[in-house]
Enzyme design. Sequence first.
Site, PDB file in Angstrom:
ATOM      1  N   LYS A  48       0.821  -1.221   0.000  1.00 42.76           N
ATOM      2  CA  LYS A  48       0.000   0.000   0.000  1.00 42.76           C
ATOM      3  C   LYS A  48       0.849   1.261   0.000  1.00 42.76           C
ATOM      4  O   LYS A  48       0.546   2.215  -0.696  1.00 42.76           O
ATOM      5  CB  LYS A  48      -0.898   0.055   1.248  1.00 42.76           C
ATOM      6  CG  LYS A  48      -2.040  -0.911   1.258  1.00 42.76           C
ATOM      7  CD  LYS A  48      -3.026  -0.583   2.385  1.00 42.76           C
ATOM      8  CE  LYS A  48      -2.453  -0.760   3.772  1.00 42.76           C
ATOM      9  NZ  LYS A  48      -2.171  -2.147   4.140  1.00 42.76           N
ATOM     10  N   ARG A 127      -9.484   0.675   9.903  1.00 44.92           N
ATOM     11  CA  ARG A 127      -9.134  -0.725  10.041  1.00 44.92           C
ATOM     12  C   ARG A 127     -10.331  -1.575  10.432  1.00 44.92           C
ATOM     13  O   ARG A 127     -10.302  -2.789  10.274  1.00 44.92           O
ATOM     14  CB  ARG A 127      -8.094  -0.875  11.162  1.00 44.92           C
ATOM     15  CG  ARG A 127      -6.685  -0.984  10.665  1.00 44.92           C
ATOM     16  CD  ARG A 127      -5.766  -1.394  11.797  1.00 44.92           C
ATOM     17  NE  ARG A 127      -4.520  -0.646  11.734  1.00 44.92           N
ATOM     18  CZ  ARG A 127      -3.575  -0.865  10.823  1.00 44.92           C
ATOM     19  NH1 ARG A 127      -3.721  -1.802   9.916  1.00 44.92           N
ATOM     20  NH2 ARG A 127      -2.487  -0.147  10.815  1.00 44.92           N
ATOM     21  N   ARG A 166      11.776  -7.491   4.227  1.00 43.38           N
ATOM     22  CA  ARG A 166      11.805  -6.038   4.383  1.00 43.38           C
ATOM     23  C   ARG A 166      12.864  -5.607   5.406  1.00 43.38           C
ATOM     24  O   ARG A 166      13.015  -6.219   6.445  1.00 43.38           O
ATOM     25  CB  ARG A 166      10.419  -5.620   4.866  1.00 43.38           C
ATOM     26  CG  ARG A 166      10.127  -4.164   4.768  1.00 43.38           C
ATOM     27  CD  ARG A 166       8.854  -3.857   5.496  1.00 43.38           C
ATOM     28  NE  ARG A 166       7.659  -3.930   4.668  1.00 43.38           N
ATOM     29  CZ  ARG A 166       6.430  -3.860   5.171  1.00 43.38           C
ATOM     30  NH1 ARG A 166       6.233  -3.769   6.460  1.00 43.38           N
ATOM     31  NH2 ARG A 166       5.398  -3.916   4.365  1.00 43.38           N
ATOM     32  N   ARG A 199      12.403  -4.756  11.395  1.00 43.75           N
ATOM     33  CA  ARG A 199      11.500  -4.386  12.488  1.00 43.75           C
ATOM     34  C   ARG A 199      10.903  -5.662  13.082  1.00 43.75           C
ATOM     35  O   ARG A 199      10.630  -6.613  12.357  1.00 43.75           O
ATOM     36  CB  ARG A 199      10.369  -3.494  11.963  1.00 43.75           C
ATOM     37  CG  ARG A 199      10.835  -2.145  11.438  1.00 43.75           C
ATOM     38  CD  ARG A 199       9.658  -1.214  11.237  1.00 43.75           C
ATOM     39  NE  ARG A 199       8.500  -1.933  10.695  1.00 43.75           N
ATOM     40  CZ  ARG A 199       7.307  -1.408  10.481  1.00 43.75           C
ATOM     41  NH1 ARG A 199       7.090  -0.148  10.743  1.00 43.75           N
ATOM     42  NH2 ARG A 199       6.319  -2.122   9.989  1.00 43.75           N
ATOM     43  N   ARG A 210      -0.334 -10.924  12.694  1.00 44.27           N
ATOM     44  CA  ARG A 210      -0.930  -9.680  12.168  1.00 44.27           C
ATOM     45  C   ARG A 210      -1.969 -10.014  11.104  1.00 44.27           C
ATOM     46  O   ARG A 210      -3.008  -9.354  11.007  1.00 44.27           O
ATOM     47  CB  ARG A 210       0.148  -8.779  11.551  1.00 44.27           C
ATOM     48  CG  ARG A 210       1.021  -8.072  12.578  1.00 44.27           C
ATOM     49  CD  ARG A 210       2.235  -7.444  11.928  1.00 44.27           C
ATOM     50  NE  ARG A 210       1.920  -6.263  11.125  1.00 44.27           N
ATOM     51  CZ  ARG A 210       2.767  -5.707  10.242  1.00 44.27           C
ATOM     52  NH1 ARG A 210       3.959  -6.234  10.048  1.00 44.27           N
ATOM     53  NH2 ARG A 210       2.414  -4.647   9.557  1.00 44.27           N
TER      54      ARG A 210
END
Length: 254
Positions: A48, A127, A166, A199, A210
Site C-alpha cells: 500500500k 481498520r 523487508r 523491524r 498480524r
Amino acid sequence: MSSNPSASRPNPDHATWLKGPEYPCDLPGPGPRRPWHIVLLGPPGVGKGTQADLIVQTFGACQLSTGEIFRNAIAAGLDRASPAMRQALVEMQRGALVPDDLVVEIVRERLRCLSCTQGFLLDGFPRTRSQAEALDGILAEAGTTLDAAVNFMANDAEIITRISGRRVCRACKATINLDISPPRIAGVCDKCGGALFQRDDDKPEVVRNRLVAYHATAKPVLDFYRSKGLLHEIPVGNTPLDTFEKTHKVLLAV
Ligand SMILES: [Zn+2]
C-alpha cells in the site's frame, strides 16, 4: 501507463498530519487536477505504501498514514502527544490494540488535513467497520466525502515472504526489500550508508499473527464499502508498477 509526468507535483509536506491538531495545514500550490479522497485497504505488506507513493507522484494527493503518525509520536515522546495520542501510545506499549475511539479521535484531530485542497490518501485507517463509519462522520464535518476505497489483494503466503524480506534504515528510515532491491553492501542503506534492520513487526511469526488479526477485522470494512459502491479490488501484480497500472486505471474511472 498513460500518466503525464509533467502533471506530477512534488510530494506535499504532510508534517502537519504527523505533528498534530495545533499545526495549520497550509499546503502551497493549486493542488492536483482533482482532489481525490481515497482510502487504501489491504493486508499489511501488500504494498500500500509504495502504491500511495506512486499515486502521490502521479496525481498529487496528500498521503496520510496512521502508522506513520504513531511511529512519529513514539519518536517525539509522550509529553508532546495529545491526550488521545498519549493514551494510544500507552496501549501500544502494553502490546494492546489501540481502541477504535482513540484512533478515530487521533484522525479527527487532523480534520484540516482531510479537507486539504490536495485531496488525501488514507493508509492504515479505517481498520474496522466502526472506524469506517466514524470516518464518514469526520469527512462530513470536513465538508467532503470519500471517492473510493481501493483494496489491494494478495494471499497470506505471498505476504509473509514479502514482509520477511523487508529492512528499514536506522538513519533515513528508507524501507527496502532484500528480494526486490537488495542493497549494494549487505546490511547497509544505499541512500545514506545507515544500518539496515528488520523491524520486530516484520518477523514471520509476528506477520502471521498480524494477518490473523487483519482478516478478522477487514471483511466488515470491505463489506461496508462494497455496499456503498465505493470498493475497488486490485489483485497485486508481479511488480509495484504492474499493480500501479491497475490502480491508475481505477482512479481515472472513479
Ligand atoms: Zn538510509
